[in-house]
Motif scaffolding. Structure first.
Motif, mmCIF file in Angstrom:
data_model
loop_
_atom_site.group_PDB
_atom_site.id
_atom_site.type_symbol
_atom_site.label_atom_id
_atom_site.label_comp_id
_atom_site.label_asym_id
_atom_site.label_seq_id
_atom_site.Cartn_x
_atom_site.Cartn_y
_atom_site.Cartn_z
ATOM 1 N N THR A 40 -65.207 -125.334 -73.551
ATOM 2 C CA THR A 40 -66.190 -126.187 -74.206
ATOM 3 C C THR A 40 -65.722 -127.633 -74.156
ATOM 4 O O THR A 40 -64.540 -127.908 -73.991
ATOM 5 N N SER A 41 -66.651 -128.513 -74.308
ATOM 6 C CA SER A 41 -66.366 -129.940 -74.255
ATOM 7 C C SER A 41 -65.629 -130.396 -75.517
ATOM 8 O O SER A 41 -65.773 -129.803 -76.578
ATOM 9 N N GLN A 42 -64.901 -131.472 -75.388
ATOM 10 C CA GLN A 42 -64.232 -132.070 -76.535
ATOM 11 C C GLN A 42 -65.160 -133.025 -77.277
ATOM 12 O O GLN A 42 -64.864 -133.440 -78.384
ATOM 13 N N GLU A 43 -66.302 -133.356 -76.670
ATOM 14 C CA GLU A 43 -67.250 -134.277 -77.295
ATOM 15 C C GLU A 43 -68.001 -133.587 -78.429
ATOM 16 O O GLU A 43 -68.508 -132.481 -78.266
ATOM 17 N N THR A 44 -68.086 -134.249 -79.555
ATOM 18 C CA THR A 44 -68.727 -133.683 -80.739
ATOM 19 C C THR A 44 -70.193 -133.365 -80.490
ATOM 20 O O THR A 44 -70.675 -132.296 -80.879
ATOM 21 N N LYS A 45 -70.913 -134.250 -79.834
ATOM 22 C CA LYS A 45 -72.341 -134.034 -79.585
ATOM 23 C C LYS A 45 -72.557 -132.804 -78.699
ATOM 24 O O LYS A 45 -73.427 -131.982 -78.979
ATOM 25 N N LEU B 31 -70.525 -130.270 -78.337
ATOM 26 C CA LEU B 31 -70.133 -129.110 -79.125
ATOM 27 C C LEU B 31 -71.239 -128.721 -80.101
ATOM 28 O O LEU B 31 -71.553 -127.542 -80.272
ATOM 29 N N ALA B 32 -71.862 -129.710 -80.727
ATOM 30 C CA ALA B 32 -72.970 -129.447 -81.649
ATOM 31 C C ALA B 32 -74.150 -128.801 -80.914
ATOM 32 O O ALA B 32 -74.783 -127.880 -81.432
ATOM 33 N N GLU B 33 -74.432 -129.257 -79.708
ATOM 34 C CA GLU B 33 -75.513 -128.667 -78.924
ATOM 35 C C GLU B 33 -75.193 -127.225 -78.536
ATOM 36 O O GLU B 33 -76.065 -126.363 -78.540
ATOM 37 N N GLU B 34 -73.935 -126.968 -78.212
ATOM 38 C CA GLU B 34 -73.526 -125.596 -77.897
ATOM 39 C C GLU B 34 -73.690 -124.691 -79.117
ATOM 40 O O GLU B 34 -74.120 -123.545 -78.995
ATOM 41 N N MET B 35 -73.363 -125.205 -80.293
ATOM 42 C CA MET B 35 -73.516 -124.412 -81.518
ATOM 43 C C MET B 35 -74.991 -124.122 -81.790
ATOM 44 O O MET B 35 -75.337 -123.017 -82.206
ATOM 45 N N ALA B 36 -75.859 -125.094 -81.557
ATOM 46 C CA ALA B 36 -77.297 -124.873 -81.735
ATOM 47 C C ALA B 36 -77.776 -123.786 -80.778
ATOM 48 O O ALA B 36 -78.580 -122.921 -81.149
ATOM 49 N N CYS B 37 -77.243 -123.806 -79.571
ATOM 50 C CA CYS B 37 -77.581 -122.769 -78.584
ATOM 51 C C CYS B 37 -77.114 -121.400 -79.066
ATOM 52 O O CYS B 37 -77.845 -120.409 -78.959
#
Length: 74
Positions: A8-13, A15-21
């Motif tokens: 996963t990416s280290q970028e917060t945005k 990571l947040a999109e991955e969590m929404a997915c």
């Protein structure tokens, strides 16, 4: 499956999109299970949350389950 890269990416945005997915994925999986089994999963998760000693983690889990329950009902 052991050769699959789930990094996963280290970028917060991102990571947040991955969590929404992942939340959407769980919701669709619950819808595919049927109401009785999905209800059991939610109840078991809520029992798990009640046992958590870390209040912050419990709050995050609870909020996540609430979001998934709301999406499931739609």
């Amino acid at each position: 499956m052991s050769d699959t890269d789930f990094s996963t990416s280290q970028e917060t945005k991102t990571l947040a999109e991955e969590m929404a997915c992942m939340k959407a994925l769980v919701t669709f999986m619950l819808k595919g299970m049927g109401q009785a089994d999905a209800g059991k999963v939610i109840i078991n998760m809520e029992k798990y949350i009640a046992q958590l000693t870390d209040e912050r983690q419990a709050e995050v889990f609870s909020d996540t389950i609430s979001q998934i329950k709301q999406a499931y009902r739609q």
